[in-house]
Design an enzyme around this catalytic site. Structure first.
Site, PDB file in Angstrom:
ATOM      1  N   TYR A 182      -1.928  -0.637  10.671  1.00 24.63           N
ATOM      2  CA  TYR A 182      -1.998  -0.951   9.235  1.00 24.63           C
ATOM      3  C   TYR A 182      -0.756  -0.447   8.504  1.00 24.63           C
ATOM      4  O   TYR A 182      -0.115  -1.198   7.743  1.00 24.63           O
ATOM      5  CB  TYR A 182      -3.260  -0.326   8.642  1.00 24.63           C
ATOM      6  CG  TYR A 182      -3.488  -0.631   7.186  1.00 24.63           C
ATOM      7  CD1 TYR A 182      -4.028  -1.854   6.796  1.00 24.63           C
ATOM      8  CD2 TYR A 182      -3.187   0.297   6.199  1.00 24.63           C
ATOM      9  CE1 TYR A 182      -4.247  -2.149   5.457  1.00 24.63           C
ATOM     10  CE2 TYR A 182      -3.412   0.017   4.852  1.00 24.63           C
ATOM     11  CZ  TYR A 182      -3.938  -1.207   4.491  1.00 24.63           C
ATOM     12  OH  TYR A 182      -4.161  -1.490   3.166  1.00 24.63           O
ATOM     13  N   SER A 230       0.855  -1.184   0.000  1.00 25.00           N
ATOM     14  CA  SER A 230       0.000   0.000   0.000  1.00 25.00           C
ATOM     15  C   SER A 230       0.891   1.233   0.000  1.00 25.00           C
ATOM     16  O   SER A 230       2.067   1.168   0.399  1.00 25.00           O
ATOM     17  CB  SER A 230      -0.886   0.004   1.253  1.00 25.00           C
ATOM     18  OG  SER A 230      -1.566   1.231   1.404  1.00 25.00           O
TER      19      SER A 230
END
Length: 329
Positions: A197, A184
Site C-alpha cells: 500500500y 495518502s
C-alpha cells in the site's frame, strides 16, 4: 577581455541570484496567501463543471460526489460495484444534484478506456478528474499473495495512468482542467503491514508531482494537479480498527470537506491534517532510528485484523471474487 569561462561563471552567478530573488518572492506570496482569511481567498467555482470520481460507489467517493454535486457540478462516478453506484446516484439525486454512473474495473486498462469512451459520449469532456479508487491487503509482505500485490498497484496507481491518458488530451487542448490524486500520508512514510500500500501511494505522490512538472514544462498552465495525502480515515472499510496513538484518525466527512476546499483553491498538495507537513521535514532531518521509533510508536498496528483485501473509501465491493478471499490462499 572577458574569457568565455569568466562569462559563464558570471552568468551562473546571475542565474543563481535571480533564482533566489524570485524564490523569495514566491515564498512570501505563498505565506501571505496562506494567512489570508477564507473570505479573501480565491475559490474556483465548481458549478457547471463535469467531474469524474473513480471509486464513487461508497465511502469517500460517495461523500465527494454529494458535496461536489451540491456545488452545482455535474458528477460522473465509476465503480466496480453497481449497487454502490446506484446508491450514490440515489443520494445525490435526492439532494437535487446531477449525476451519472458507470461500472468500471479499474484494474483492467481495456475496461478503463472503454468506459472512458462511453463517458465522453454520454457526459462530455471531463473538467475535473478525481482518482479516488484504491485497495488494501493489510498483511505483512511475506504473507501477501502476489496477486494482491499486483491488484494494489493496478488500482492504486497504474489505473491513474489510464484515466489521465483518457481525459488529459481534452484538458490540454482547452488549457483547462484539474487532476486530483487521492494518495495518502502512507505515500510519504513507511508503515508496517502496508508495504504494498505504501509503495503504491509513494508512486501516486510521484505521479502527481511529475505530471505537474511535465505540464508546466510544456506550458500547459491551465491544467492543475492536486495530491491529497490524508492520515488514516475512519469508516472507509480500510483503517477502521487501526491502532493509532497520539493522533486521532480522521472523520470521513472532514476529509471530504477538506478535499473539496483544496480543489476549489487549486492547492498543489493537501495534507490532512496540515500539521503533518512537519513530519515530512522531520523525516528528512532525523536519523533513521528516530524516524522508525516515532512511526512504530504512532502506529503500533495499521491492520490489527487480517482483512480480506479491505477496499478503500473508494471501492465498496471486490473487483473480483479472487481478489478478496485472502485467507483461502
Amino acid at each position: 577581455m572577458v574569457s568565455k569561462s569568466d562569462y559563464n561563471l558570471l552568468q551562473s552567478i546571475l542565474d543563481i541570484v535571480g533564482f533566489i530573488i524570485i524564490a523569495i518572492g514566491m515564498i512570501v506570496q505563498s505565506i501571505v496567501r496562506a494567512c489570508l482569511p477564507k473570505s479573501y481567498r480565491k475559490f474556483k467555482e465548481l458549478s457547471g463543471q463535469n467531474v469524474l470520481i473513480t471509486g464513487g460507489g461508497g465511502g469517500l467517493g460517495r461523500l465527494l460526489a454529494l458535496r461536489i454535486a451540491n456545488q452545482g457540478a455535474k458528477v460522473m462516478v465509476w465503480d466496480v460495484n453497481e449497487e454502490g453506484i446506484q446508491e450514490t446516484l440515489k443520494q445525490v439525486k435526492a439532494q437535487g444534484g446531477v449525476i451519472h454512473g458507470l461500472k468500471c474495473d479499474l484494474s483492467q486498462s481495456d475496461d478503463v478506456y472503454r468506459v472512458a469512451k462511453l463517458t465522453r459520449e454520454q457526459f462530455g469532456d471531463i473538467d475535473i478528474l478525481i482518482n479516488n479508487a484504491g485497495v488494501l491487503s493489510g498483511k505483512y509482505l511475506l504473507d501477501t499473495p502476489d496477486r494482491l500485490i499486483k491488484l494494489t498497484f493496478d488500482v492504486n496507481i497504474i489505473a491513474h495512468f489510464w484515466t489521465v491518458k483518457a481525459f488529459l488530451p481534452a484538458m490540454v487542448s482547452k488549457n483547462n482542467g484539474h487532476i486530483i490524486t487521492i494518495a495518502s500520508m502512507a505515500g510519504h512514510v513507511g508503515v508496517s503491514k502496508l508495504v504494498d500500500y505504501c509503495s503504491s501511494k509513494y508512486a501516486a505522490v510521484g505521479f502527481d508531482e511529475a505530471l505537474r512538472m511535465e505540464l508546466e514544462d510544456q506550458g500547459v498552465t491551465g491544467v492543475k494537479t492536486t495530491a491529497v495525502c490524508p492520515y488514516f480515515i475512519q469508516s472507509t472499510g480500510m483503517f477502521g480498527n487501526v491502532h493509532s496513538r497520539f493522533l486521532s484518525t480522521l472523520k470521513l466527512s472532514d476529509v471530504a470537506d477538506r478535499i473539496v476546499e483544496g480543489i476549489r483553491r487549486e492547492e498543489e498538495v493537501v495534507m490532512i491534517p496540515s500539521a503533518l507537513r512537519w513530519t515530512i521535514l522531520l523525516k528528512i532531518l532525523m536519523p533513521w532510528p528516530v524516524v522508525s521509533m516515532f512511526m512504530r510508536g504512532l502506529v503500533p498496528d495499521a491492520a490489527p485484523e487480517e482483512p480480506s483485501n479491505k477496499l478503500n473509501n473508494n471501492m465498496v465491493k471486490p473487483i473480483s471474487k479472487e481478489a478478496v478471499n485472502v485467507k483461502n490462499d
